[in-house]
Design a protein around this motif. Structure first.
Motif, PDB file in Angstrom:
ATOM      1  N   VAL A 184      -8.362   5.512  -0.134  1.00 17.75           N
ATOM      2  CA  VAL A 184      -8.042   4.114   0.136  1.00 17.75           C
ATOM      3  C   VAL A 184      -9.364   3.405   0.406  1.00 17.75           C
ATOM      4  N   VAL A 220      -7.975  -2.182  -1.568  1.00 17.42           N
ATOM      5  CA  VAL A 220      -7.386  -3.304  -0.841  1.00 17.42           C
ATOM      6  C   VAL A 220      -8.431  -4.407  -0.723  1.00 17.42           C
ATOM      7  N   CYS A 274      -2.451   3.427   6.892  1.00 13.81           N
ATOM      8  CA  CYS A 274      -2.072   3.976   5.580  1.00 13.81           C
ATOM      9  C   CYS A 274      -3.073   5.038   5.126  1.00 13.81           C
ATOM     10  N   ALA A 275      -4.365   4.790   5.331  1.00 10.74           N
ATOM     11  CA  ALA A 275      -5.392   5.753   4.910  1.00 10.74           C
ATOM     12  C   ALA A 275      -5.243   7.069   5.648  1.00 10.74           C
ATOM     13  N   MET A 322       0.828  -1.214   0.000  1.00  7.87           N
ATOM     14  CA  MET A 322       0.000   0.000   0.000  1.00  7.87           C
ATOM     15  C   MET A 322       0.857   1.257   0.000  1.00  7.87           C
ATOM     16  N   THR A 330      -2.461   9.591   4.100  1.00  4.18           N
ATOM     17  CA  THR A 330      -2.511  10.016   2.701  1.00  4.18           C
ATOM     18  C   THR A 330      -3.792  10.788   2.413  1.00  4.18           C
ATOM     19  N   LYS A 358      -4.935  10.475  -0.736  1.00  2.00           N
ATOM     20  CA  LYS A 358      -5.518   9.660  -1.796  1.00  2.00           C
ATOM     21  C   LYS A 358      -6.580   8.732  -1.215  1.00  2.00           C
ATOM     22  N   VAL A 393      -4.426  -1.011   7.039  1.00  2.00           N
ATOM     23  CA  VAL A 393      -5.197  -0.213   6.068  1.00  2.00           C
ATOM     24  C   VAL A 393      -5.565   1.127   6.673  1.00  2.00           C
ATOM     25  N   ALA A 433      -5.570   6.111  -6.551  1.00  2.00           N
ATOM     26  CA  ALA A 433      -6.335   5.500  -5.459  1.00  2.00           C
ATOM     27  C   ALA A 433      -5.934   4.040  -5.338  1.00  2.00           C
ATOM     28  N   VAL A 434      -6.170   3.479  -4.158  1.00  2.64           N
ATOM     29  CA  VAL A 434      -5.809   2.085  -3.903  1.00  2.64           C
ATOM     30  C   VAL A 434      -7.029   1.356  -3.354  1.00  2.64           C
ATOM     31  N   LEU A 460       0.755   4.201  -2.768  1.00  2.00           N
ATOM     32  CA  LEU A 460       0.304   5.543  -2.385  1.00  2.00           C
ATOM     33  C   LEU A 460       1.381   6.588  -2.623  1.00  2.00           C
TER      34      LEU A 460
END
Length: 893
Positions: free
Chosen positions: A409, A381, A401-402, A367, A405, A407, A398, A378-379, A371
C-alpha cells in the motif's frame, strides 16, 4: 562453510584510530567522537605519534605500541604515512584497515605510485584495506560508526554501498529524516583492495540486511563485482545508481575515483544480467528505498489507484504506462460494490476517483475492496487537501488497511502544511509515503522490476540441440599467423575462416590480385558476383566506392574491378589495398539486414551487440548489448529487447525470420568471444536473416596479443562454461561416459536425475529422503558461477537422449581459501567407480583454481561414501556437535 571473511570488519571487538587529534575539525577526531558517541562497546584506542594524550585519553605512539591486538584500524593520516601504518598493522596481526586519507590515484601519477606502495604493503602484511579516500563505514548492530560523517544511523534493514562519501552522508541524513534505518553504510572510496564484490558477498548472507542500495561511479575489477552482484541479487533487492552515463560525467567520475568507467550501455547490460534494478538518479533511489524499507513482497504489477482528484490520478496513470506497468482492471464483484458505495458521477474504473468530498470512510471501503481483489497486486492512495478533506483521518485509515494486508500500500499526500500531520502518521507506521504521484509510481515500478528479475532467473534454457563442435584451434592458428606477421586486422578471407571454425554461416569468397584473377574467381563461383575492396584502412567500403554488386559476366567484372580501384584511390588515397574479394551474390528472399558484433569495454571486457544492420544502423540507433556467455534464454531475451524485434516478425509481405537460427548465431558468437581472448572487435554487418536462416555477408575482425600466463577466460566479466575441463571416462562395465561441468541447459536432465534417485540416495545427499526440486533449487544447481563453484556431471549417451548418471560439486568458502563438496551417483551405476572419477575431476579442478582445502560432512551410516573419501586421502573426525556426522577434509596444496 567457514565464517564470513569480513565479520571482524563489521563486528570488531577492538578498534584503533590512527590520527586522532584535539583539533576540532580533524578527520581522526571526528571518527573518535563518532565511535564514542555511537556507543561502540568494544575496546577503543587512540594513536598519535606526537602527543601522549588526546581527547582526554591516552594516545599511543604507533599501532605497534598498542597494549592489545585490535581487529580494525581506522587510518586518518597524510597519504605518505599510510604504507608505514599498514606495515605496523600487519606486524600486530590486524586484519582490517579503513583508510580515510586522500591523495592517491585521484591526484595523479605520484599519488598512484603511493597507492601501489600501500597496496603492496597491505598484501604483504595480510591486511585487507577499505578505501582509500573514503568516508568510512557504519554498522548498526555493532554500534560502529567508523566514519567522519556528521550524522549517524539507527538500525534498519537497508544497506548502502557508495563510491562517494558525500552520497553516503546525504543518504544517511535523508534516512534519518524519514525514519528509515540502515543496517550498514560502506563508503568504498577508491576500492583499491576491498571492492564492491567483497562487500556484496557479505551483505548477500547478512541477516541484518533485506535490501541493498548501490551508488557506482566506476568499476575496477569486473569479475568479482559481477559475482558478488549476482549472488546478492538472487537473495534480496539490489538497486543501483550509476554516475557517469554521459561522456563529460564519465570523465568527472573517473577523475573522482580513479576507477575505470566503462560504456553505460554495457554497464546496464551487466546489471540486467546480475538481476539488479537500475534507477536513474538519487531521487529515484530515495523513492525506491522508501518502499523497500517498508515492504518488498509483491505478486505482480497490477496497480489500483484510489484518489480524490481526477487530475492527479491521470498523472499517476501516465507515469505507470510510461514505465510499462499494468493498471489493474476494476471489474466483477469489486466493480459492483464500488458502484453501490460511490456517488453516481464518481469514476469506478482505474483510477478510482472518490471525488473531492471523499470522507475517510469512503477511502477505507475503496481500499478494502481493492486489497481483497485477487486481480489487484498493489494499491496507490492519492490525497489532495481540498476543503472537506480530513487528511490525518484518511492517513489513519491508510495505516489500518496497510497493517491488515501483505500487498503493498503506497500513499501520496500532496501539498505542504495541510498534509504534514498525515505524512507524519504514515512515517510513524512505516507506510511508504511519497511527495508526488510520479515518485510513488516509479518506486512501485522498481519493486516490480525486482520481482521480474527474480522470475527471469527462474527461467531455464531448453537442452542444447546437437551441433557440430567448433574448431577453436583452427581459429587460433589464423589469428596467430596474423599477429606473427604484425597485423591486427584480419583479411576478409581470414575473418571468414574464423567464422567457419565456429560454425557461423558466411559467404564463400576468393581473393583476386588482378582483373584476370577476379574473372577467374567469378567463373569458378558462378555468376552473378560481387566485388569488395579488402583494406585494413577502410571500415565502411560503400563510402569509398569499395563495393560492386550484381555483376553478371566477365566484362562487367573487369570493368567493375578497374572502376572500383580508381574510386577507392580517389576517395581514400592513403588506404593500403590488399586485394579485391570476389563473392557470389547472396540471392536470399525476404531478408533483413542485421548487425551482430562485439566490443571490448574498458571495465567489463567483451560485450555482444545485436541490432538492425547495413545502412539502418544509424537510423535505428544503438544495438542491444549483452555480456557473454549467453545461453538460449539470454539470447532470446536479447532479441526480444532489441530495436529490431518487431522487424524480425511478420512484417507487411515479409515472413518472420527464423528466430532460432538467430539464437544459434548469437550462441556461436558468444562461444567465439569466450574462446578467443585475442579478439578485440568483431563486426558482422550485414548479416542477412530470413525464414530460411542467417548468413553473414561481411566480417571485420580486429585481434591483439594476450598477456602471457593469463588464466583461461580471465578476459571475461562472467566466467563461461569451462569447456577445457571436459573429459571422457569409462565405468567398470565398460560403458563410456562424458565428465563435464554442468551448464544451464542441463536443468531438465538434472531434474530427472534427482527425481529418479532412491530415497536412500536422496537421504545420503540431502539428509532427507523426500526431496522435490523447486524452480529456485533447479536454477541454483544448474546456473552456477563457475568462478566460485563447479559441478561435474557424468553424462551417458547410451540411450537416445543424454542421461545424467552422477554429479559432484564444490562451492568455494566465503574466504576463497577452501571449498565444500558433495557427490551423488544414480542407483543404477553404484559400485562402477563413477564416484571416484567424479571426485578426481572435482579435486583436480579445485587444485587448478588455487583452493587450499576441500571439506564436507558425511552421515556415519553412509559407509560407501566414507570408504570413497578415505581412498582419496581425506582425513575424518566425528562432528563435535552431531555424532551422526563425520567431518572429512582433504588438503589440496
Amino acid at each position: 562453510m567457514s565464517g564470513q571473511p569480513l565479520d571482524r570488519l563489521f563486528s570488531p571487538r577492538a578498534v584503533a584510530v590512527v590520527g586522532v587529534s584535539d583539533r576540532a575539525q580533524s578527520v581522526g577526531g571526528q571518527v573518535w567522537s563518532n565511535l564514542r558517541q555511537g556507543g561502540f562497546a568494544g575496546a577503543l584506542f587512540a594513536v598519535n605519534a606526537k602527543h601522549p594524550q588526546v581527547r582526554g585519553v591516552r594516545a599511543y605512539a604507533s599501532v605497534a605500541a598498542l597494549p592489545q591486538s585490535v581487529d580494525l584500524v581506522v587510518v586518518a593520516v597524510p597519504a605518505a604515512e599510510v604504507p608505514g601504518v599498514l606495515r605496523q598493522c600487519g606486524e600486530r596481526g590486524v586484519r582490517f584497515a579503513v583508510v580515510l586519507s586522500a591523495g592517491f590515484a585521484e591526484v595523479g601519477p605520484a599519488g598512484a605510485q603511493l597507492l601501489r606502495d600501500a597496496l603492496t604493503q597491505a598484501r604483504a602484511s595480510g591486511v585487507r584495506m577499505l578505501g582509500p579516500n573514503c568516508l568510512g563505514l557504519m554498522r548498526a548492530s555493532s554500534a560502529l560508526n567508523a566514519s567522519f560523517g556528521r550524522a549517524g544511523t539507527h538500525p534498519g534493514k537497508l544497506a548502502l554501498i557508495s563510491q562517494s562519501g558525500a552520497i553516503c552522508s546525504a543518504v544517511v541524513d535523508w534516512a534519518q529524516a524519514r525514519g528509515i534505518g540502515l543496517s550498514t553504510v560502506v563508503s568504498m572510496g577508491a576500492a583499491a583492495d576491498l571492492g564492491f564484490g567483497d562487500v556484496l558477498d557479505y551483505l548477500a548472507l547478512d541477516p541484518e540486511t533485506d535490501a541493498i542500495l548501490l551508488y557506482v561511479e566506476g568499476i575496477e575489477h569486473a569479475r568479482p563485482f559481477m559475482s558478488g552482484l549476482r549472488a546478492a541479487a538472487r537473495m534480496k533487492p539490489v538497486l543501483v545508481v550509476k554516475a557517469g552515463r554521459h561522456e563529460a560525467a564519465a570523465r568527472a567520475a573517473a577523475s573522482h575515483t580513479g576507477a575505470v568507467v566503462g560504456d553505460d550501455a554495457v554497464f546496464g547490460s551487466a546489471l540486467r544480467r546480475a538481476g539488479a534494478v537500475r534507477v536513474p538518479g538519487l531521487e529515484a533511489l530515495f523513492s525506491a528505498a522508501e518502499i523497500l524499507a517498508r515492504a518488498h513482497h509483491i505478486a505482480g504489477d497490477r496497480l489500483a489507484i484510489v484518489t480524490n482528484a481526477g487530475g492527479v490520478g491521470v498523472l499517476a496513470v501516465d507515469r505507470a504506462l510510461d514505465l510499462g506497468l499494468q493498471l489493474a482492471a476494476i471489474e466483477g464483484e469489486t466493480r459492483k460494490q464500488l458502484e453501490a458505495l460511490l456517488p453516481p458521477h464518481a469514476a469506478k474504473h482505474n483510477p478510482i476517483d472518490l471525488l473531492g468530498d471523499a470522507a475517510p470512510e469512503r477511502y477505507r471501503h475503496a481500499m478494502e475492496l481493492c486489497l481483497r481483489d485477487a486481480k489487484i497486486d498493489a494499491v496507490l492512495v492519492l490525497v489532495t487537501p481540498q476543503t472537506m478533506t480530513r487528511c490525518e483521518e484518511i492517513a489513519n485509515e491508510v495505516v489500518a488497511c496497510a497493517q491488515r494486508t501483505r500487498k503493498p500500500v503506497l500513499a501520496c499526500f500532496m501539498g505542504g502544511l495541510q498534509v504534514e500531520a498525515a505524512r507524519a502518521e504514515l512515517l510513524a507506521h512505516r507506510v511508504p509515503s511519497f511527495d508526488s504521484p510520479e515518485e510513488a509510481v516509479e518506486a512501485f515500478a522498481d519493486l516490480v522490476a525486482f520481482r521480474n528479475n527474480q522470475q527471469q532467473l527462474l527461467h531455464v534454457p531448453e537442452p542444447l540441440a546437437e551441433q557440430s563442435p567448433s574448431n577453436v584451434e583452427a581459429a587460433r592458428a589464423v589469428i596467430a599467423a596474423a599477429l606473427n606477421s604484425g597485423r591486427k586486422l584480419l583479411s576478409q578471407l581470414e575473418a571468414r575462416a574464423v567464422l567457419r571454425a565456429f560454425g557461423i554461416p558466411c559467404l564463400e569468397g576468393r581473393s583476386a590480385g588482378s582483373a584476370d584473377a577476379a574473372v577467374a574467381a567469378a567463373d569458378a563461383l558462378g555468376y552473378p558476383v560481387a566485388l569488395k575492396i579488402d583494406s585494413p584502412d577502410i571500415s565502411h567500403k560503400t563510402e569509398v566506392g569499395g563495393v560492386r554488386l550484381s555483376l553478371h559476366d566477365a566484362a562487367q567484372v573487369r570493368a567493375a574491378h578497374a572502376q572500383m580501384l580508381h574510386d577507392v584511390h580517389e576517395r581514400a588515397p592513403n588506404a593500403a589495398v590488399r586485394d579485391v574479394l570476389v563473392e557470389p551474390m547472396a540471392a536470399k528472399s525476404q531478408a533483413r539486414e542485421l548487425l551482430v558484433g562485439t566490443v571490448r569495454d574498458a571495465a567489463f571486457g567483451p560485450a555482444i551487440a545485436f541490432g538492425p544492420g547495413g545502412t539502418l544502423v544509424e537510423l535505428f540507433g544503438g544495438p542491444e548489448i549483452a555480456l557473454p556467455p549467453l545461453n538460449t534464454e539470454l539470447a532470446r531475451a536479447m532479441l526480444a529487447r532489441s530495436r529490431a524485434a518487431r522487424w524480425l516478425g511478420a512484417y507487411r509481405d515479409l515472413a518472420p525470420v527464423d528466430s532460432e537460427a538467430l539464437v544459434r548465431l548469437l550462441m556461436r558468437v558468444s562461444e567465439l568471444v569466450c574462446e578467443l581472448p585475442e579478439l578485440v572487435e568483431l563486426d558482422l554487418n550485414p548479416v542477412l536473416a530470413g525464414p530460411w536462416g542467417v548468413l553473414a555477408l561481411d566480417a571485420r575482425i580486429v585481434v591483439g596479443k594476450v598477456t602471457a600466463g593469463a588464466a583461461p577466460y580471465s578476459h571475461l566479466a562472467i566466467a563461461p562454461y569451462p569447456r577445457h575441463l571436459e573429459r571422457q571416462a569409462h565405468l567398470r562395465s565398460g560403458q563410456a561416459v562424458t565428465l563435464r561441468p554442468i551448464r544451464p541447459e542441463d536443468a531438465r536432465m538434472e531434474e530427472h536425475f534427482v527425481r529418479d534417485l532412491s530415497p536412500q540416495a536422496k537421504y545420503f545427499r540431502f539428509m532427507q529422503a523426500l526431496v522435490e526440486l523447486t524452480p529456485q533449487m533447479l536454477v541454483r544447481f544448474t546456473q552456477i558461477d563457475y568462478d566460485r563453484e563447479l559441478a561435474f556431471i557424468a553424462v551417458s549417451q547410451a540411450q537416445q537422449q543424454p542421461r545424467e548418471l552422477g554429479v559432484a560439486r564444490y562451492v568455494a568458502d566465503p574466504d576463497g581459501q577452501g571449498c565444500e563438496f558433495a557427490v551423488v551417483v544414480a542407483d543404477a551405476v553404484r559400485h562402477q567407480g563413477l564416484g571416484t572419477q567424479l571426485m578426481a575431476a572435482l579435486i583436480d579442478a579445485a587444485k587448478a583454481r588455487g583452493l587450499q582445502q576441500m571439506h564436507g560432512e558425511v552421515l556415519v551410516e553412509n559407509t560407501a561414501m566414507l570408504a570413497l573419501v578415505r581412498r582419496l586421502g581425506f582425513a575424518m573426525v566425528t562432528h563435535p556437535e552431531d555424532r551422526t556426522l563425520m567431518q572429512v577434509t582433504l588438503a589440496l596444496s
